[in-house]
Design an enzyme around this catalytic site. Structure first.
Site, PDB file in Angstrom:
ATOM      1  CE1 TYR A  96      -3.261   2.958   0.918  1.00 55.96           C
ATOM      2  CE2 TYR A  96      -1.841   3.297   2.828  1.00 55.96           C
ATOM      3  CZ  TYR A  96      -2.859   3.734   1.992  1.00 55.96           C
ATOM      4  OH  TYR A  96      -3.460   4.942   2.230  1.00 55.96           O
ATOM      5  CD  GLU A 110      -7.942   7.686   5.637  1.00 52.58           C
ATOM      6  OE1 GLU A 110      -7.823   7.486   6.859  1.00 52.58           O
ATOM      7  OE2 GLU A 110      -6.988   7.615   4.849  1.00 52.58           O
ATOM      8  CD1 TRP A 154      -3.471   2.635   6.091  1.00 57.86           C
ATOM      9  CD2 TRP A 154      -5.622   3.162   6.332  1.00 57.86           C
ATOM     10  NE1 TRP A 154      -4.017   2.819   4.834  1.00 57.86           N
ATOM     11  CE2 TRP A 154      -5.324   3.146   4.959  1.00 57.86           C
ATOM     12  CE3 TRP A 154      -6.929   3.471   6.741  1.00 57.86           C
ATOM     13  CZ2 TRP A 154      -6.279   3.426   3.981  1.00 57.86           C
ATOM     14  CZ3 TRP A 154      -7.888   3.748   5.755  1.00 57.86           C
ATOM     15  CH2 TRP A 154      -7.553   3.728   4.405  1.00 57.86           C
TER      16      TRP A 154
END
Length: 198
Positions: free
Chosen positions: A19, A41, A49
């Site tokens: 990522y 988010e 995350w």
């Protein structure tokens, strides 16, 4: 072969590294991807995350590939169905927020022509280039994320506090917070210099 230097926050996890290497900080200009990131988010709020990233494909399947036009039409029955989906983060307030945010997202599109034009106006249409030496010293919020958060809340968006919004800005390349000695810092900076939206 020399070892690649990455930002410290992603090291050691293959999914996180992929990522970081391919998406994080790359300027995102299309509304579909911006909505996907914004939704992810908002689900991250209060969580890490990596937790969200590991469930990203499940979210895509559950939320009609993040099609905000479809999500805006979700009714209570769909919310109930999503609450039973063990593959996603089952937080009813966040699920309902995704529906609300999809509706408000389209209102912004109507007003500004695109959500991209609206959100990028907060950085005057071009990414902010920072020189972060250690990711731990990067800000969690800025004056811009404060303003953007406040404006989104005023428009009816949910789970869009300043910390969530700054993370969104980092993820979608509105700000380049790659560490200066990270191998992605310069390429992302070059990409950002080509972005002139306004």
């Amino acid at each position: 072969m020399a070892e690649i230097k990455r930002c410290g926050w992603c090291e050691g996890d293959p999914l996180y590294e992929a990522y970081h290497d391919h998406e994080w900080g790359v300027p995102v200009l299309d509304d579909d991807t911006l909505f996907e990131f914004l939704t992810l988010e908002t689900f991250q709020a209060g969580l890490s995350w990596i937790t969200v990233l590991r469930k990203r494909n499940n979210f895509r399947d559950a939320f009609d590939n993040f099609d905000y036009r479809k999500i805006a039409q979700y009714k209570d029955a769909k919310v109930t169905e999503l609450m039973q989906n063990a593959g996603i983060i089952r937080n009813q307030m966040k699920i309902r927020a995704a529906v609300t945010n999809a509706r408000e997202f389209m209102k912004i599109q109507e007003e500004f022509g695109s959500f991209s034009r609206y959100i990028w106006s907060f950085v005057e249409g071009s990414p902010i280039q920072n020189d972060i030496e250690d990711y731990k010293t990067a800000p969690a919020t800025t004056e811009i994320s404060d303003r953007l958060s406040k404006d989104l809340k005023k428009r009816g968006f949910k789970f869009v506090g300043s910390t969530v919004i700054y993370a969104h800005m980092q993820a979608t390349g509105m700000v380049n917070d790659h560490e200066v000695d990270c191998f992605r810092h310069k390429p992302v900076k070059k990409l950002g210099q080509k972005v002139k939206l306004l």
